[in-house]
Design an enzyme around this catalytic site. Structure first.
Site, PDB file in Angstrom:
ATOM      1  N   ARG A  65      21.963  76.632  67.969  1.00  0.00           N
ATOM      2  CA  ARG A  65      21.049  76.401  69.099  1.00  0.00           C
ATOM      3  C   ARG A  65      20.720  74.917  69.083  1.00  0.00           C
ATOM      4  O   ARG A  65      19.909  74.454  68.286  1.00  0.00           O
ATOM      5  CB  ARG A  65      19.804  77.260  68.954  1.00  0.00           C
ATOM      6  CG  ARG A  65      20.114  78.729  69.116  1.00  0.00           C
ATOM      7  CD  ARG A  65      18.886  79.556  69.429  1.00  0.00           C
ATOM      8  NE  ARG A  65      19.285  80.781  70.103  1.00  0.00           N
ATOM      9  CZ  ARG A  65      19.523  81.936  69.498  1.00  0.00           C
ATOM     10  NH1 ARG A  65      19.426  82.027  68.200  1.00  0.00           N
ATOM     11  NH2 ARG A  65      19.882  82.991  70.198  1.00  0.00           N
ATOM     12  N   ASP A  75      22.626  92.012  74.217  1.00  0.00           N
ATOM     13  CA  ASP A  75      21.589  92.546  75.109  1.00  0.00           C
ATOM     14  C   ASP A  75      22.172  93.211  76.355  1.00  0.00           C
ATOM     15  O   ASP A  75      21.458  93.884  77.081  1.00  0.00           O
ATOM     16  CB  ASP A  75      20.639  91.431  75.553  1.00  0.00           C
ATOM     17  CG  ASP A  75      19.600  91.145  74.488  1.00  0.00           C
ATOM     18  OD1 ASP A  75      19.573  91.881  73.492  1.00  0.00           O
ATOM     19  OD2 ASP A  75      18.827  90.194  74.665  1.00  0.00           O
ATOM     20  N   ARG A  82      15.433  92.025  74.049  1.00  0.00           N
ATOM     21  CA  ARG A  82      14.140  91.403  74.400  1.00  0.00           C
ATOM     22  C   ARG A  82      13.702  91.797  75.807  1.00  0.00           C
ATOM     23  O   ARG A  82      12.602  92.235  76.030  1.00  0.00           O
ATOM     24  CB  ARG A  82      14.247  89.886  74.297  1.00  0.00           C
ATOM     25  CG  ARG A  82      14.166  89.359  72.880  1.00  0.00           C
ATOM     26  CD  ARG A  82      14.617  87.925  72.809  1.00  0.00           C
ATOM     27  NE  ARG A  82      16.024  87.809  73.223  1.00  0.00           N
ATOM     28  CZ  ARG A  82      16.671  86.684  73.417  1.00  0.00           C
ATOM     29  NH1 ARG A  82      16.056  85.547  73.281  1.00  0.00           N
ATOM     30  NH2 ARG A  82      17.948  86.680  73.773  1.00  0.00           N
ATOM     31  N   ARG A  87      46.729 124.544  74.874  1.00  0.00           N
ATOM     32  CA  ARG A  87      47.598 123.792  75.782  1.00  0.00           C
ATOM     33  C   ARG A  87      48.475 124.730  76.591  1.00  0.00           C
ATOM     34  O   ARG A  87      49.573 124.360  76.990  1.00  0.00           O
ATOM     35  CB  ARG A  87      48.423 122.786  74.984  1.00  0.00           C
ATOM     36  CG  ARG A  87      47.622 121.538  74.664  1.00  0.00           C
ATOM     37  CD  ARG A  87      48.414 120.528  73.898  1.00  0.00           C
ATOM     38  NE  ARG A  87      49.579 120.071  74.646  1.00  0.00           N
ATOM     39  CZ  ARG A  87      50.576 119.392  74.100  1.00  0.00           C
ATOM     40  NH1 ARG A  87      50.556 119.107  72.823  1.00  0.00           N
ATOM     41  NH2 ARG A  87      51.601 119.012  74.826  1.00  0.00           N
ATOM     42  N   GLY A  90      21.307  81.603  77.907  1.00  0.00           N
ATOM     43  CA  GLY A  90      20.854  80.238  77.641  1.00  0.00           C
ATOM     44  C   GLY A  90      22.042  79.281  77.597  1.00  0.00           C
ATOM     45  O   GLY A  90      22.058  78.239  78.268  1.00  0.00           O
ATOM     46  N   GLU A 107      13.021  96.255  71.131  1.00  0.00           N
ATOM     47  CA  GLU A 107      12.138  95.238  70.547  1.00  0.00           C
ATOM     48  C   GLU A 107      11.241  94.572  71.597  1.00  0.00           C
ATOM     49  O   GLU A 107      10.163  94.114  71.292  1.00  0.00           O
ATOM     50  CB  GLU A 107      12.936  94.189  69.755  1.00  0.00           C
ATOM     51  CG  GLU A 107      13.785  93.281  70.599  1.00  0.00           C
ATOM     52  CD  GLU A 107      14.506  92.192  69.808  1.00  0.00           C
ATOM     53  OE1 GLU A 107      15.614  91.818  70.211  1.00  0.00           O
ATOM     54  OE2 GLU A 107      13.945  91.717  68.806  1.00  0.00           O
ATOM     55  N   VAL A 158      21.729  94.092  61.589  1.00  0.00           N
ATOM     56  CA  VAL A 158      22.869  94.993  61.341  1.00  0.00           C
ATOM     57  C   VAL A 158      23.624  95.194  62.667  1.00  0.00           C
ATOM     58  O   VAL A 158      24.853  95.311  62.701  1.00  0.00           O
ATOM     59  CB  VAL A 158      22.335  96.351  60.829  1.00  0.00           C
ATOM     60  CG1 VAL A 158      23.386  97.433  60.877  1.00  0.00           C
ATOM     61  CG2 VAL A 158      21.800  96.193  59.421  1.00  0.00           C
TER      62      VAL A 158
HETATM   63  P1  ADP Z   1      21.727  82.281  74.164  1.00  0.00           P
HETATM   64  O1  ADP Z   1      22.883  81.500  74.690  1.00  0.00           O
HETATM   65  O2  ADP Z   1      22.155  83.255  73.120  1.00  0.00           O
HETATM   66  O3  ADP Z   1      20.890  82.849  75.269  1.00  0.00           O
HETATM   67  P2  ADP Z   1      19.786  80.127  73.778  1.00  0.00           P
HETATM   68  O4  ADP Z   1      18.980  80.455  74.980  1.00  0.00           O
HETATM   69  O5  ADP Z   1      19.047  79.766  72.533  1.00  0.00           O
HETATM   70  O6  ADP Z   1      20.799  81.272  73.338  1.00  0.00           O
HETATM   71  O7  ADP Z   1      20.732  78.887  74.174  1.00  0.00           O
HETATM   72  C1  ADP Z   1      21.698  78.395  73.272  1.00  0.00           C
HETATM   73  C2  ADP Z   1      21.912  76.909  73.439  1.00  0.00           C
HETATM   74  O8  ADP Z   1      22.374  76.633  74.775  1.00  0.00           O
HETATM   75  C3  ADP Z   1      20.663  76.060  73.316  1.00  0.00           C
HETATM   76  O9  ADP Z   1      20.314  75.833  71.984  1.00  0.00           O
HETATM   77  C4  ADP Z   1      21.142  74.786  74.004  1.00  0.00           C
HETATM   78  O10 ADP Z   1      22.024  74.077  73.180  1.00  0.00           O
HETATM   79  C5  ADP Z   1      21.943  75.336  75.168  1.00  0.00           C
HETATM   80  N1  ADP Z   1      21.075  75.427  76.355  1.00  0.00           N
HETATM   81  C6  ADP Z   1      20.277  76.444  76.719  1.00  0.00           C
HETATM   82  N2  ADP Z   1      19.640  76.163  77.886  1.00  0.00           N
HETATM   83  C7  ADP Z   1      20.031  74.949  78.263  1.00  0.00           C
HETATM   84  C8  ADP Z   1      19.754  74.085  79.379  1.00  0.00           C
HETATM   85  N3  ADP Z   1      18.923  74.453  80.346  1.00  0.00           N
HETATM   86  N4  ADP Z   1      20.354  72.895  79.414  1.00  0.00           N
HETATM   87  C9  ADP Z   1      21.222  72.538  78.459  1.00  0.00           C
HETATM   88  N5  ADP Z   1      21.512  73.283  77.400  1.00  0.00           N
HETATM   89  C10 ADP Z   1      20.950  74.469  77.288  1.00  0.00           C
END
Ligand code: ADP
Length: 747
Positions: A85, A163, A207, A468, A117, A261, A296
């Site tokens: 991340r 998810d 989540r 069968r 993300g 969760e 797990v």
């Molecule tokens: P996931 O991809 O599993 O949802 P995260 O939300 O933590 O996990 O996002 C993973 C990584 O993606 C972040 O640590 C960052 O490097 C990148 N990232 C997330 N959102 C943005 C954004 N708005 N702009 C640029 N990079 C982003």
């Protein structure tokens, strides 16, 4: 795109692949597919290591990949190129450095595998790219020639997240494997809970999405469910305790409460497993155990689905990115059933992310709409199956018969049990028919009660018995009389080709037999996945997972020697198990009944094998052969040929997986499919009884939607002699297997 059209079309192009955010099983299959598709197309693949951090670090953070880098990773959980991340990537300076480092390596094409993300980050990076290039040129960090050569970032995303929260597709990478882990845990909990008459609270990841929890509850016999999309009504604690008490009084031995969760109350307060435990301990006056499955769920070996699906997605996404122009907007690649779907990145990800806000704003209906009709469908079935009134409903005087026909397959019991539960819940008398149409002709039927089928629900096998034997016309009289004597108003056939063939014969002959003039529905259950009116039969996924596990074991057994293996799968005249098993297990070659084996093709295979052992340092070669791939080129014959021609380069071995493929426990995917199809069939039969409609219907699935197809129409799409679909959806994947599993130098 067909692989042949891609071969060596992208020479001189470079493409990066990265995994970011939370890891998910199946990411490695996608990475492998991206790198090998790139090599097949003549492009140069690069791994961007540790998520977006690798782009910011540059240097060893972005490394060239060779064909061998894809070896041995298909069956491993996690991600071979690391994930992270990376906060810095969310800043302008971070993205400037990332763009500069990519351009230094000549990379302006990118595949990102990650959660919402990570894909939001990709979308932002794509949109910022022209600006970043301008600023880098102004700062003299790249030359104007470099700026001109890389005017746009051409990219695609694959959603890796357990998810299952990508709006518009049915399964994200990692969900199916997580469900395998959950299924194992739930099965273990159910058996101990039932032996001690105990109550368990199980916490499942998710989540803002309750999919895993809902699927877990349905697949594992949960009795109460708490998920973010459907927060419980006020005073839910008392409702939950009452419901579990009444369920126990009705004879249910265990109680399992499944909590996602991210479960919350209507006023947004988190619902914790401890809170649920305390409520239950006070209300039920007994000890309650809590199990939090935690990480797990993310770990362990990827399931068969999480190998073949990301492989296919990785191929399609890479083929697109390598051939797209600078002006084409980025897309997310996902699957809906047996179909690849492409969603615009700038819409799909914000839509997916909006779910969290909608939940916070209590817009639950809108959230459920976004989850799709099948989510509501499963939720409805769960609520019905756990309704305390279910076992003693208001009776109708209608009777529905349940019969199996065809070869044994995992999920027959699941479908029969679910049909019994749902039929009883809707007021029907459910009647089990023993030993298929043979038993029916002899009048061997039994009325089924809720508790009779409790023990079968998640077991392999067909407790009612299956055969069968397709009845000949002379036997129809006895069958018709037996249905009349037992006063059967509708018939549910759960099984394979024999069941469909019998339904088809009944459809043609029924005008002469009054007892056969009743509504009939057929639910597909067969490991061969060769049935009319559906793209997926219940049981095929369990058999496929068994094939892949056998391949993994063979691989381990051969790791110390130079070996050639020929593994034989079942499937009769359908290549589904052999092809998908080969694709998911990383086989170099598959021999299928749909594609004739010739002396010439075997000769080419032998030349390739010898070359790859001699020149490429290969120490293991795997071919998967369907049992009916050829009458004369048997598994032993092929093995003898490979052995003779290998002249000592390797040992040759065979493995016939055999009938264990029919006896495995149904997978979560099988259980969920059985549930959806059975509910649809019971609803359909009930409507037919009311409307005096006696048509015969095949209940199936296409593009992950449930379909109802008249038997004659469904049979018309089959090859009746070969007993398989005329145009199987999986056959185009053979050429993807060929392009990914064969070293570049031997193509
Ligand atoms: P996931 O991809 O599993 O949802 P995260 O939300 O933590 O996990 O996002 C993973 C990584 O993606 C972040 O640590 C960052 O490097 C990148 N990232 C997330 N959102 C943005 C954004 N708005 N702009 C640029 N990079 C982003």
């Amino acid at each position: 795109m067909k692989p042949e059209e891609l071969r060596n079309t992208a020479t001189g192009t470079s493409i990066g692949v990265l995994t970011s955010g939370g890891d998910a099983q199946g990411m490695n299959a996608a990475i492998r597919a991206v790198m090998r598709t790139a090599l097949f197309a003549g492009a140069t693949p690069y791994a961007v290591r540790e998520g977006y951090q690798g782009m910011i670090d540059g240097g060893d953070g972005i490394t060239q990949l060779s064909w061998e880098d894809g070896s041995g990773i298909l069956g491993k959980g996690g991600t071979a190129i690391g994930t992270y991340r990376c906060k810095e990537f969310t800043t302008r300076e971070g993205q400037l450095t990332a763009a500069a480092n990519l351009i230094e390596k000549g990379i302006d094409r990118l595949i990102v595998i990650g959660g919402d993300g990570s894909l939001a980050g990709l979308n932002e990076f794509h949109e910022n790219w022209p600006d970043l290039i301008e600023e880098l040129t102004d700062q003299n960090r790249i030359t104007t020639d470099q700026a001109k050569a890389h005017p746009a970032l051409i990219c695609a995303g694959l959603m890796g997240s357990i998810d299952n929260d990508l709006v518009g597709t049915d399964m994200t990478i990692g969900v199916d494997s997580a469900l395998h882990r959950i299924r194992d845990a739930m099965d273990a909990i159910s058996s101990t809970a039932a032996s001690h008459q105990r109550c368990f609270v199980v916490e499942i990841m998710g989540r803002n999405c309750g999919y895993l929890a809902l699927a877990a509850a349905l697949c594992g016999g949960g009795d109460y469910l708490l998920i973010p999309e459907v927060p419980p009504e006020d005073h839910w604690e008392q409702t939950m305790v009452d419901q579990l008490k009444r369920s126990r009084q009705a004879g249910h031995k265990d109680s399992i409460v499944v909590v996602a969760e991210g479960a919350k109350t209507r006023d947004g307060q988190p619902i914790t497993t401890n809170q649920v435990r305390e409520t239950l301990e006070q209300g039920l006056n007994e000890e309650v155990r809590v199990t939090i499955l935690g990480h797990v769920q993310r770990g362990g070996t990827p399931s068969a689905y999480d190998r073949w699906a990301p492989t296919w997605l990785g191929f399609e996404a890479t083929a697109h990115v390598l051939t797209a122009t600078c002006t084409q907007p980025p897309e997310v690649f996902g699957l809906r059933g047996e179909q690849i779907v492409r969603l615009p990145l700038d819409k799909a990800i914000p839509e997916t992310r909006s779910v969290a806000t909608l939940i916070n704003d209590a817009q639950y209906d809108q959230v459920l709409d976004m989850r799709g009709t099948e989510y509501r469908h499963l939720l409805g079935v769960f609520n019905e199956l756990t309704n305390p009134e279910r076992t003693e409903p208001k009776k109708t005087d209608k009777r529905i018969g349940i019969i199996h026909a065809g070869a044994l397959a995992p999920g027959m019991n699941t479908a029969a049990a679910t049909a019994t539960w749902l039929g009883i819940s809707r007021g029907f008398q459910m009647v089990g028919i023993n030993d298929s149409f043979v038993g029916l002709a002899e009048g061997r039927l039994q009325e089924l009660a809720w508790k009779d089928v409790d023990a079968w629900a998640y077991e392999a096998g067909a407790t009612l018995g299956t055969r069968r034997h397709t009845p000949v016309v002379e036997e129809l009289y006895a069958i018709s009389r037996a249905l009349e004597t037992a006063k059967i108003d509708a018939l549910l056939i759960i099984g394979g080709w024999t069941g469909y063939n019998t339904a088809s014969i009944i459809n043609i002959e029924r005008s002469r037999y009054p007892g056969l003039q009743i509504p009939i529905a057929a639910i597909p259950v067969a490991i061969d996945n060769n049935l009319p009116g559906t793209v997926m039969a219940v049981g095929a996924d369990a058999a496929l997972n068994h094939v892949v596990e056998s391949i993994d074991q063979v691989r381990m057994s051969a790791s110390a020697n130079r070996r050639c293996f020929v593994i034989e799968t079942m499937g009769r005249n359908s290549g589904f198990l052999a092809l998908m098993g080969g694709l998911a297990g990383g086989a170099e070659q598959v021999y299928l009944p749909e594609k004739p084996i010739t002396m010439e093709s075997l000769g080419q295979d032998i030349t390739w094998i010898k070359k790859s052992f001699d020149d490429n340092g290969r120490s293991f070669f795997l071919a998967v052969r369907n049992e009916n791939a050829s009458k004369n080129y048997t598994t032993d014959t092929i093995a003898h040929l490979l052995d003779e021609e290998g002249q000592g380069r390797y040992d040759t071995r065979t493995l016939i997986i055999g009938h264990t493929q029919q006896g495995v426990t149904p997978t979560p995917a099988d259980r969920l499919l059985a549930t959806r199809l059975t509910e649809t069939a019971i609803t359909h039969l009930a409507t037919q009884i009311t409307n005096h409609d006696t048509s015969i219907t095949c209940v199936g699935t296409s593009h992950n939607a449930i379909t109802l197809t008249p038997i004659d129409q469904a049979m018309a799409a089959m090859d009746p002699d070969a007993q398989r679909p005329q145009d199987p959806w999986w056959m185009p994947l053979k050429s993807i297997l060929d392009s990914l599993n064969r070293e570049q130098s031997t193509h």
